[in-house]
Design an enzyme around this catalytic site. Sequence first.
Site, PDB file in Angstrom:
ATOM      1  N   SER A 137      -5.835  -1.533 -21.297  1.00 50.39           N
ATOM      2  CA  SER A 137      -5.020  -2.387 -22.503  1.00 50.39           C
ATOM      3  C   SER A 137      -4.666  -3.692 -22.988  1.00 50.39           C
ATOM      4  O   SER A 137      -6.187  -4.045 -22.497  1.00 50.39           O
ATOM      5  CB  SER A 137      -3.472  -2.143 -20.938  1.00 50.39           C
ATOM      6  OG  SER A 137      -2.687  -2.804 -21.710  1.00 50.39           O
ATOM      7  N   TYR A 150      -0.673  -5.143 -13.125  1.00 51.94           N
ATOM      8  CA  TYR A 150      -0.915  -4.504 -14.404  1.00 51.94           C
ATOM      9  C   TYR A 150      -2.026  -5.481 -14.861  1.00 51.94           C
ATOM     10  O   TYR A 150      -2.961  -4.482 -15.222  1.00 51.94           O
ATOM     11  CB  TYR A 150       0.355  -4.462 -14.977  1.00 51.94           C
ATOM     12  CG  TYR A 150      -0.092  -3.421 -16.384  1.00 51.94           C
ATOM     13  CD1 TYR A 150       0.517  -2.306 -16.709  1.00 51.94           C
ATOM     14  CD2 TYR A 150      -0.391  -4.012 -17.453  1.00 51.94           C
ATOM     15  CE1 TYR A 150      -0.253  -1.852 -17.787  1.00 51.94           C
ATOM     16  CE2 TYR A 150      -1.171  -3.666 -18.938  1.00 51.94           C
ATOM     17  CZ  TYR A 150      -0.393  -2.517 -18.714  1.00 51.94           C
ATOM     18  OH  TYR A 150      -1.089  -1.771 -20.000  1.00 51.94           O
TER      19      TYR A 150
HETATM   20  N1  LIG Z   1       0.992   3.106 -24.190  1.00 56.08           N
HETATM   21  C1  LIG Z   1       1.539   2.599 -24.350  1.00 56.08           C
HETATM   22  O1  LIG Z   1       1.838   2.164 -25.394  1.00 56.08           O
HETATM   23  C2  LIG Z   1       0.086   1.915 -23.567  1.00 56.08           C
HETATM   24  C3  LIG Z   1      -0.916   1.170 -24.428  1.00 56.08           C
HETATM   25  C4  LIG Z   1      -2.317   0.617 -23.987  1.00 56.08           C
HETATM   26  C5  LIG Z   1      -2.481   1.449 -23.628  1.00 56.08           C
HETATM   27  N2  LIG Z   1      -1.738   2.374 -22.385  1.00 56.08           N
HETATM   28  C6  LIG Z   1      -2.850   2.438 -21.385  1.00 56.08           C
HETATM   29  O2  LIG Z   1      -3.211   4.459 -21.699  1.00 56.08           O
HETATM   30  C7  LIG Z   1      -3.417   4.789 -20.898  1.00 56.08           C
HETATM   31  C8  LIG Z   1      -1.973   6.465 -20.644  1.00 56.08           C
HETATM   32  O3  LIG Z   1      -1.145   5.707 -21.001  1.00 56.08           O
HETATM   33  P1  LIG Z   1      -0.131   6.714 -21.880  1.00 56.08           P
HETATM   34  O4  LIG Z   1       1.205   6.086 -22.599  1.00 56.08           O
HETATM   35  O5  LIG Z   1      -0.609   8.252 -22.549  1.00 56.08           O
HETATM   36  O6  LIG Z   1       1.184   7.063 -20.699  1.00 56.08           O
HETATM   37  P2  LIG Z   1       1.681   8.199 -20.027  1.00 56.08           P
HETATM   38  O7  LIG Z   1       2.497   8.948 -20.849  1.00 56.08           O
HETATM   39  O8  LIG Z   1       2.709   7.458 -19.139  1.00 56.08           O
HETATM   40  O9  LIG Z   1       0.138   8.775 -19.145  1.00 56.08           O
HETATM   41  C9  LIG Z   1       0.298   8.523 -17.776  1.00 56.08           C
HETATM   42  C10 LIG Z   1      -0.459  10.163 -17.677  1.00 56.08           C
HETATM   43  O10 LIG Z   1      -1.181   9.614 -16.316  1.00 56.08           O
HETATM   44  C11 LIG Z   1      -0.921  10.658 -15.458  1.00 56.08           C
HETATM   45  N3  LIG Z   1      -0.953  10.088 -14.112  1.00 56.08           N
HETATM   46  C12 LIG Z   1      -0.290   9.178 -13.924  1.00 56.08           C
HETATM   47  N4  LIG Z   1      -0.339   9.074 -12.312  1.00 56.08           N
HETATM   48  C13 LIG Z   1      -1.547   9.960 -11.779  1.00 56.08           C
HETATM   49  C14 LIG Z   1      -2.342   9.870 -10.337  1.00 56.08           C
HETATM   50  N5  LIG Z   1      -0.838   9.491  -9.563  1.00 56.08           N
HETATM   51  N6  LIG Z   1      -2.595  11.115 -10.574  1.00 56.08           N
HETATM   52  C15 LIG Z   1      -3.480  11.090 -11.717  1.00 56.08           C
HETATM   53  N7  LIG Z   1      -2.460  11.441 -12.846  1.00 56.08           N
HETATM   54  C16 LIG Z   1      -1.489  10.767 -12.896  1.00 56.08           C
HETATM   55  C17 LIG Z   1       0.226  11.382 -15.772  1.00 56.08           C
HETATM   56  O11 LIG Z   1       0.454  12.495 -14.516  1.00 56.08           O
HETATM   57  P3  LIG Z   1       0.934  13.036 -14.200  1.00 56.08           P
HETATM   58  O12 LIG Z   1       2.063  12.754 -13.616  1.00 56.08           O
HETATM   59  O13 LIG Z   1       0.734  13.965 -14.630  1.00 56.08           O
HETATM   60  O14 LIG Z   1      -0.124  12.924 -12.951  1.00 56.08           O
HETATM   61  C18 LIG Z   1      -0.134  11.338 -17.072  1.00 56.08           C
HETATM   62  O15 LIG Z   1      -0.650  12.665 -18.065  1.00 56.08           O
HETATM   63  C19 LIG Z   1      -2.324   4.515 -19.378  1.00 56.08           C
HETATM   64  O16 LIG Z   1      -3.813   3.642 -18.958  1.00 56.08           O
HETATM   65  C20 LIG Z   1      -2.126   3.360 -20.355  1.00 56.08           C
HETATM   66  O17 LIG Z   1      -1.696   2.238 -19.662  1.00 56.08           O
HETATM   67  C21 LIG Z   1      -1.061   2.817 -22.907  1.00 56.08           C
END
Ligand SMILES: NC(=O)c1ccc[n+]([C@@H]2O[C@H](COP(=O)([O-])OP(=O)(O)OC[C@H]3O[C@@H](n4cnc5c(N)ncnc54)[C@H](OP(=O)(O)O)[C@@H]3O)[C@@H](O)[C@H]2O)c1
Length: 259
Positions: A137, A150
């Site tokens: 992030s 975070y």
């Molecule tokens: N969205 C943004 O604006 C943004 C920006 C920069 C960086 N990021 C980073 O990018 C990454 C992915 O983000 P995203 O936006 O795709 O988030 P998301 O849509 O909330 O997806 C999160 C993923 O993590 C998995 N997950 C959560 N808890 C888990 C657990 N206990 N065990 C195994 N898997 C788990 C979820 O799958 P299940 O629930 O099926 O387990 C889901 O597939 C994160 O690290 C986030 O911080 C996001």
Amino acid sequence: MRVAGRTVLVTGASQGIGAATAEAAGAAGAHVVLVARDGDALNALAERIGRASVLVADLSDAERVRELGERVLAEAGVPDVLVNNAGVGRWLFLDETPEQELAGMLALPFTAALWLTRALLPGMRERGSGWVVNVNSPVSRLPIPGATGYAASRYALRGLTAALRLDLRGTGVGVSEVVPGKVSSRYFANNPGAQERIPAIARLIPTVPPERVAAAVLRAVTAERAEVVLPWQLRAFELAGRLAPGLTSYLAWRTGTHR
Ligand SMILES: NC(=O)c1ccc[n+]([C@@H]2O[C@H](COP(=O)([O-])OP(=O)(O)OC[C@H]3O[C@@H](n4cnc5c(N)ncnc54)[C@H](OP(=O)(O)O)[C@@H]3O)[C@@H](O)[C@H]2O)c1
């Protein structure tokens, strides 16, 4: 490193950036190993991709992550590419974060990436090839007020990435960090209250779709890039943070959340 014909393991593949990355890797000719807790979502995605296998796992517990490492080696072999993407975390001040939730946001992304990489690294080193991509992030380099746990987890992931890259120099195993700005996934719905704490200054950076981040992950691997920060407006902000950290911290504080 090319992706076609290789095995690419993606954590957090059930939705958002992980699902888009898995689809993009599949479309590029990889066999994809999908990891998350939601088995139904993973199976539906595996069916769409074709060359894909599913490993349902909860990565919030270090023992489960070590077990996952063993299952990966037994069922899929040593992956060519490991994408540590699974992540959670509401944006909260340290003393307003419930203890268990604080432990959860340190576990994902940081300790999950640490243990899974540790489990799969010996095989990559022995083979003399492999690539690790950590999805991180902007808060890993530009802290904002009111997101303490975070930020700690993201800074730790950044440290892991930088240290590993040095350790692995000359081994044939590479490490990339992909840092997107705000992404139009369900992240902010899954982690309620976080969106409201984005400092006003950061709203100048356009939101990108998960597919653009997926393309950046593949580009990081194929072009062997240490770091991909997107979009360019975030890159500019990050450079400003390196040159004038006092100014970017002031702006994040001035336009961010206060108690
Ligand atoms: N969205 C943004 O604006 C943004 C920006 C920069 C960086 N990021 C980073 O990018 C990454 C992915 O983000 P995203 O936006 O795709 O988030 P998301 O849509 O909330 O997806 C999160 C993923 O993590 C998995 N997950 C959560 N808890 C888990 C657990 N206990 N065990 C195994 N898997 C788990 C979820 O799958 P299940 O629930 O099926 O387990 C889901 O597939 C994160 O690290 C986030 O911080 C996001």
